[in-house]
Design a protein around this motif. Structure first.
Motif, short mmCIF file in Angstrom:
data_model
loop_
_atom_site.label_atom_id
_atom_site.label_comp_id
_atom_site.label_asym_id
_atom_site.label_seq_id
_atom_site.Cartn_x
_atom_site.Cartn_y
_atom_site.Cartn_z
N TYR A 1 43.93 42.07 35.72
CA TYR A 1 42.49 41.86 35.57
C TYR A 1 42.03 40.61 36.34
CZ TYR A 1 41.96 45.38 31.83
OH TYR A 1 41.90 46.55 31.10
N GLY B 1 43.39 39.27 38.98
CA GLY B 1 43.49 39.39 40.43
C GLY B 1 44.14 38.17 41.04
N PRO C 1 38.88 39.22 42.40
CA PRO C 1 39.21 39.62 41.03
C PRO C 1 39.86 41.01 41.00
CG PRO C 1 36.82 39.42 41.36
CD PRO C 1 37.45 39.32 42.68
N GLY C 2 40.57 41.27 39.91
CA GLY C 2 41.05 42.62 39.66
C GLY C 2 39.96 43.44 38.99
N GLY C 3 40.17 44.75 38.95
CA GLY C 3 39.17 45.64 38.37
C GLY C 3 39.69 46.37 37.16
N ARG D 1 35.08 32.64 36.33
CA ARG D 1 34.98 33.97 36.91
C ARG D 1 34.93 35.01 35.78
NH1 ARG D 1 39.33 35.32 41.36
NH2 ARG D 1 40.69 35.15 39.53
N CYS E 1 36.07 37.94 35.79
CA CYS E 1 37.36 38.64 35.68
C CYS E 1 38.36 37.83 34.86
CB CYS E 1 37.93 38.96 37.06
SG CYS E 1 38.43 37.51 38.00
N ALA F 1 37.71 38.52 31.27
CA ALA F 1 38.25 39.85 30.95
C ALA F 1 39.77 39.79 30.82
CB ALA F 1 37.85 40.85 32.02
N ALA F 2 40.42 39.02 31.71
CA ALA F 2 41.89 38.93 31.69
C ALA F 2 42.36 38.26 30.40
CB ALA F 2 42.38 38.15 32.91
N ALA G 1 42.02 40.85 27.66
CA ALA G 1 43.05 41.90 27.77
C ALA G 1 44.39 41.36 27.27
CB ALA G 1 43.17 42.37 29.22
N TRP H 1 33.19 43.96 34.18
CA TRP H 1 32.87 42.70 34.82
C TRP H 1 32.63 42.95 36.30
CZ3 TRP H 1 37.37 44.40 32.80
CH2 TRP H 1 38.45 44.56 33.65
N THR H 2 32.12 41.93 36.98
CA THR H 2 31.84 42.05 38.41
C THR H 2 32.71 41.03 39.16
OG1 THR H 2 30.16 40.33 38.67
CG2 THR H 2 29.44 42.43 37.71
N ASP H 3 32.45 40.91 40.45
CA ASP H 3 33.15 39.91 41.26
C ASP H 3 32.56 38.51 41.06
OD1 ASP H 3 34.62 41.99 42.18
OD2 ASP H 3 34.17 41.71 44.30
#
Lengths: 289, 289
Positions: A205, A207, A212-214, B192, B194, B197-198, B201, B236-238
């Motif tokens: 996630y 990246g 970033p990861g998706g 960020r 991402c 989100a990481a 997760a 999420w986005t970049d």
């Protein structure tokens, strides 16, 4: 308002539809119903993770831009993620969701017939949301069950990758490479299997520092541990790593729905002669192929 | 060999099938084809993440244990994860996978008819792998297209939860609570999206020190950020977090396929009067309901 940036330029999305319309012309299709969400995203940029409800992209032979037809709630996702103008985002009311009396294919058929009153219709018949009951409802509402089977049309378009697509795939490759490294380093005797999985998920996630990861609909981490290691698609258990334990990693990293997969086997301790033999045979087969 | 431990006891799995067979008797179903992988897991413990290929659980009215019918490769997953003895795990050859000439529903129909030569057959007709083409192939191979629609039969069984199921749901609740906390703490101006989100997760997979988190076919983290915040199911986005930015978290934690979901909104900085008003209206509605 603030918007997501679609993964590709308007020109790139339109070029995809142009190639698709050429294929449609060759097969006599005037209006194409694209039901696979991955294919909907390919043509429009739409993100919604909503393929558990009826939705589609309608491509008409005589129009440059396709139409998105969604449940009402998801038009917000389309506005935020698709390159299409709001005027090309159509919807049916929420009362059709999870109703045992109403079928969403009925208002959808109405929206399709407004744009293609008498044309020959192609449908991605394997679209999972259509199914047996949906097909019957759609056919009845459109006044025809004579659809051209459009399965595979967009897959054939996807086989040729643009420079922008290749860039995303290379980025996904860098992410999955890093995730495999941190996963391998996280394994030790006494470590919980779930903590190894968590470390890998974090890397997929997050990246890299550059990109970033998706995310994905499919599991990005499968890692059967121990003697069910030969079984495909299992994940982790409630257990701990032990000496002599084998893990078969199958990881996928994602950039804007472009996935790069990587498989590796990690053995804790000294592999058996049989394990070494299987490894060598796989390697020989791979190099011969 | 080393095996996964099924999530429930043999007695609990068998009690589920017993209740199902009572329902089947009431509807005159001699043999039931269970196509939804979640339902297959519910009856047998089978883990395979393979519902992109034809597979099913066959429940016969006159037998205590159901049958698993899988692609050959996945029998290893069944041996590792299901409570069933190997003799109840049947398979069809791999040559039926991804073939444009052969349909796996043909050998599957043969295996069904060996166990129910002339019985009345129920099918989960909305099973996504069946679809229009699979339905036709299955009906042809079984010599009948007169199936009883079995959609929803197992859902109704699932509505009553056992103590063991409630325990997993409580554990998932503790995991999702923790994941929301670490997600909230990870948000700051300049972070960020991402990486937030990481972090989440990681928490969902790692679980707590007492019990691990699990995996799922569905995205466990959806978190539209910024003004598309009202759009459902985006991720999420970049991009980076900015002051005045809203995030709508929808998280799911999983224990042995039992999911606990939690939604919260995080606002970075001072929310607008309108945001406060919407928040209060939601809260009032929730408390009134």
């Amino acid at each position: 308002g603030e918007m997501l940036v679609p993964a590709f330029s308007q020109e790139e999305y339109r070029a995809r539809t142009t190639r698709l319309r050429q294929q449609m012309a060759e097969r006599g299709i005037d209006a194409l119903l694209v039901l696979n969400e991955g294919n909907m995203n390919y043509l429009t940029g739409y993100e919604g993770f909503s393929d558990y409800v009826p939705q589609l992209v309608l491509v008409c032979q005589d129009e440059e831009d396709p139409w998105l037809i969604l449940r009402e709630m998801d038009t917000l996702c389309a506005d935020a993620s698709s390159y299409l103008p709001q005027s090309h985002v159509l919807s049916y009311p929420e009362k059709y969701i999870a109703s045992s009396q109403l079928s969403a294919w009925q208002p959808i058929a109405g929206l399709v017939r407004e744009r293609s009153p008498s044309g020959c219709i192609g449908v991605e018949l394997s679209g999972k949301i259509l199914g047996l009951k949906g097909h019957a409802a759609l056919g009845k509402s459109l006044g025809t069950s004579e659809f051209i089977d459009a399965d595979g049309m967009i897959s054939s378009l996807k086989a040729i990758k643009s420079p922008a697509e290749l860039t995303y795939m290379e980025q996904a490759g860098k992410i999955v490479d890093r995730a495999m490294q941190v996963g391998r380093l996280a394994i030790s005797v006494g470590a919980r299997e779930c903590d190894v999985a968590a470390t890998i998920a974090h890397a997929l996630y997050a990246g890299t520092p550059e990109f970033p990861g998706g995310t994905s609909r499919s599991p990005l981490v499968t890692m059967p541990v121990g003697s069910p290691g030969a079984a495909p698609h299992l994940t982790w258990t409630d257990g701990f790593y032990k000496m002599g334990c084998q893990t078969n990693f199958e990881l996928g990293a994602v950039r804007h729905r472009y996935c790069c997969a990587l498989s590796r086997t990690v053995f804790l301790g000294e592999p058996t002669a049989r394990s070494r033999h299987v490894h060598q045979a796989c390697l020989d087969g791979f190099l011969a192929a």
